[in-house]
Design an enzyme around this catalytic site. Structure first.
Site, PDB file in Angstrom:
ATOM      1  N   CYS A  30       0.833  -1.207   0.000  1.00 60.33           N
ATOM      2  CA  CYS A  30       0.000   0.000   0.000  1.00 60.33           C
ATOM      3  C   CYS A  30       0.875   1.268   0.000  1.00 60.33           C
ATOM      4  O   CYS A  30       1.974   1.262   0.548  1.00 60.33           O
ATOM      5  CB  CYS A  30      -0.938  -0.007   1.214  1.00 60.33           C
ATOM      6  N   ASN A  70      12.249  -6.487  -5.514  1.00 64.36           N
ATOM      7  CA  ASN A  70      11.721  -7.426  -4.531  1.00 64.36           C
ATOM      8  C   ASN A  70      12.699  -7.576  -3.363  1.00 64.36           C
ATOM      9  O   ASN A  70      13.891  -7.788  -3.575  1.00 64.36           O
ATOM     10  CB  ASN A  70      11.506  -8.785  -5.207  1.00 64.36           C
ATOM     11  N   ASP A  71      12.186  -7.426  -2.140  1.00 71.71           N
ATOM     12  CA  ASP A  71      13.047  -7.541  -0.970  1.00 71.71           C
ATOM     13  C   ASP A  71      13.530  -8.980  -0.754  1.00 71.71           C
ATOM     14  O   ASP A  71      14.477  -9.211  -0.019  1.00 71.71           O
ATOM     15  CB  ASP A  71      12.300  -7.034   0.279  1.00 71.71           C
ATOM     16  N   HIS A 116      -3.022  -7.392  -2.280  1.00 75.00           N
ATOM     17  CA  HIS A 116      -2.874  -6.103  -2.969  1.00 75.00           C
ATOM     18  C   HIS A 116      -2.511  -6.393  -4.434  1.00 75.00           C
ATOM     19  O   HIS A 116      -1.584  -7.133  -4.695  1.00 75.00           O
ATOM     20  CB  HIS A 116      -1.777  -5.263  -2.300  1.00 75.00           C
ATOM     21  N   HIS A 140      -0.350 -15.694 -21.410  1.00 71.61           N
ATOM     22  CA  HIS A 140      -1.051 -16.898 -20.949  1.00 71.61           C
ATOM     23  C   HIS A 140      -1.783 -16.618 -19.642  1.00 71.61           C
ATOM     24  O   HIS A 140      -1.258 -15.912 -18.781  1.00 71.61           O
ATOM     25  CB  HIS A 140      -0.056 -18.016 -20.630  1.00 71.61           C
ATOM     26  N   TYR A 160      -1.262 -38.421 -11.980  1.00 71.22           N
ATOM     27  CA  TYR A 160      -1.083 -38.787 -13.380  1.00 71.22           C
ATOM     28  C   TYR A 160      -0.470 -37.640 -14.164  1.00 71.22           C
ATOM     29  O   TYR A 160       0.417 -37.823 -14.986  1.00 71.22           O
ATOM     30  CB  TYR A 160      -2.414 -39.210 -14.008  1.00 71.22           C
TER      31      TYR A 160
END
Ligand SMILES: O=P(O)(O)O[C@H]1O[C@H](CO)[C@@H](O)[C@H](O)[C@H]1O
Ligand SMILES: O=P(O)(O)O[C@H]1O[C@H](CO)[C@@H](O)[C@H](O)[C@H]1O
Lengths: 385, 385
Positions: free
Chosen positions: B55, B77-78, B199, B335, B353
């Site tokens: 946030c 990214n941390d 988020h 995708h 399977y």
């Protein structure tokens, strides 16, 4: 010993059985977790459930009744993924036509079986003794033997086991009229692995085609053999017995390892030490030792996080219909793919990056093996009862 | 039109992008379900959560604070799966040594980003308008453009978009010093798909290696091109626009289809109609039309089972560092892999399977497309508010 440095750096490892790479990020388990938590599955099941379609004596969905069986029991799945007979389908295959290239389909026929491991609704392989698991392996072996093609290179072995392993007193399955190509034995254990009934059981899907995974493994094992003159899994077993760091357990006939290329956090592979091509190659002692290996894996899994550990497992061996060379290339092994990562409630998701780009794991297989080596001993819930 | 017979028989379909087969069992949804049920996810989230590390204005795990951003915001990214700098690792690769063959590893470096879609904690792409999604696509485009190699064939397109798409007023990410090979943009949505924070956000993992999936797609697209002289996805788009039975939606620039080879029950593919090699090829109108396509998919998914529909999605396009020929071979597509099968609570498990033998699906892609065609219209929860 793999370079210590691999414990702290991001790297890719190669899976020689499938010919593909995966990403290993050993430092990554430090991140906080705010996502889904699995509900730990307590074993509060009754040993007989009148509503279970697998319990002895009960009625199944399509009206058939199970016999009052004592240990294992096999029957044709009432909702098979493949059918024995179906409408003919002959796809057009015109190489110059775009639809023939991009909308390719082929019919698949076959038959699916369900096989219970025990009459007890609340048993699991971890609760059973190796001696109680032997009847399961015997039934797998008899079903495999009776489904081989008339010209199969393992036919004399098949005839031998069919004449020496006693028939199941509660009835046996007979093969379909049309010869099938492959038999996949697999177990989905636990709700987290899509299991729709906790009664201990596995499935056996036989199909007219060789599926993708065993097909890829055959290609890669064949290539290794023609490059080196040796068996891929034979070499691998020797290597792991020397290195020891991914070894979880062994007996005379089998090793249990977290393979170098393991994708699932606590993935293990049971591999035969000698060249076993399929179930019918195992002798009495080896079937018992295979049961021990399976029991070791199941019990250690449950002990690891003190939970009823979910997994999918499956056996790879020579196809039902194959050439001498294909049978020679096959090397008997059993995969276990368990989703749990950090505890009974936190699992590893194989999602976005894993699906779109490349499979990714967090802890190393060496770390996983060390933990699984340490949790032998009595099944944790024995002392709780 | 595919033979009607495929609606009732078991068959395999070929995925020309990955070169592999999957099993389709259309009759199989009739079986009873006693397994796990997902908890339907109600949207009872606040639009701002003081504990959420995504946030605006909040503190993140490692101490950094988010700016009071208004729409999208990207940061490193941390807890990245790959690191920019790490200890050197030079594996031995002696072709005659068994360990070099069977214990192969390679270092991977890179950088991972997190990108929020909206300042609102409780928004999803389905709640947002195409105009609100455009800033997300603009940010993807700017990040891709700024990370291209100095010799990249798309450099003039990159320079153009960097000079015409406005910078994010809340700050932009700059590329690492070492040139990377690939950028994978993906979203994990919903707890069922391993998302650890509701988020709305996606991730962008850039790596020094080309991952398995885009690698396989490039190989297969290249082979198709050299065999036919045409583009695989170009031909496929034309075919689906003719046949119409797997078409979900289209605008001038994009088609949304349930591909012939769809594995996940309601899998869809967004494909550009013209030959777009990467995000930087899209013009203003096409970026808006791409936002429309993404919004259509997200809204139809939520409408299908009247739930906050989980999925993993991901974009495939030309690598960050590639040859002229590789860029020419690439065809922009996205995708979507959603796990739900029958309702908001019953998902399809890709387990035993599927993992041991071959991916298997129940309903046909044609049946899935028909359902998705029918659930356009207003987002179901709008009228609930
Ligand atoms: O990075 P996140 O969102 O915490 O984690 C999620 O996405 C990653 C990339 O697909 C996966 O490796 C994780 O298993 C999943 O939980
Ligand atoms: O046949 P079951 O146990 O009902 O179903 C389970 O195993 C099958 C085979 O792996 C999967 O296709 C199903 O998605 C899964 O729920």
């Amino acid at each position: 010993m793999p370079d210590e440095v691999l414990n702290d750096i991001s790297h890719r490892r190669y899976n020689p059985l499938t010919g593909s790479w995966l990403l290993v990020s050993p430092h990554r388990t430090k991140r906080p977790w705010q996502g889904a938590q699995e509900t730990p599955s307590k074993n509060t099941l009754p040993s007989y459930d009148p509503k279970c379609y697998l319990c002895p004596g009960n009625k199944r969905a399509q009206g058939d009744s199970n016999p009052p069986y004592k240990s294992t029991f096999a029957f044709v799945n009432d909702y098979s993924a493949v059918k024995e007979t179906q409408q003919d389908y002959h796809p057009e295959t015109n190489k110059d036509d775009v639809a023939s290239l991009l909308l390719q389909a082929r019919p698949v026929t076959g038959r699916c079986y369900v096989l219970t491991f025990s009459a007890k609704h609340d048993a699991t392989l971890a609760d059973m003794t190796p001696e109680e698991i032997v009847p399961v392996i015997n039934t797998w072996t008899r079903i495999y033997a009776s489904h081989l093609s008339p010209s199969h290179p393992l036919n004399s072995q098949a005839a031998y086991v069919l004449s020496t392993i006693p028939e199941n007193p509660d009835g046996e399955v007979t093969p379909p009229k049309h010869q099938l190509k492959n038999m996949q034995i697999f177990e989905n254990k636990g709700a987290a692995m899509g299991c729709s009934n906790p009664h201990p059981h596995c499935q056996i899907w036989t199909t007219s085609t060789l599926p993708e995974e065993p097909g890829k493994e055959l290609v890669n094992m064949r290539k290794y053999k023609s490059d080196t003159g040796r068996h891929l899994l034979g070499d691998y077993v020797k290597l792991e017995l020397e290195k020891k760091e991914r070894l979880v357990w062994e007996n005379d006939s089998f090793v249990v390892v977290c393979p170098w290329w393991a994708l699932w956090p606590f993935e293990v592979l049971i591999i035969s030490k000698r060249h076993v091509r399929a179930l019918v190659d195992l002798d009495d002692k080896e079937r018992l030792e295979f049961a021990q290996a399976v029991q070791e894996v199941a019990r250690r899994y449950d002990n690891l996080f003190e939970t009823n550990f979910p997994y999918s497992s499956g056996i790879h061996q020579a196809p039902l219909d194959c050439t001498e060379e294909e049978a020679e290339t096959s090397w008997f092994h059993m995969h276990f793919y368990p989703p749990l990562l950090r505890s009974a409630t936190v699992k590893k998701f194989l999602v976005g990056y894993e699906l779109m780009a490349e499979p990714q794991r967090d802890i190393t297989p060496e770390q996983a093996a060390a933990k699984l080596r340490d949790c032998g001993g009595e099944l944790y819930r024995k002392s709780l009862q």
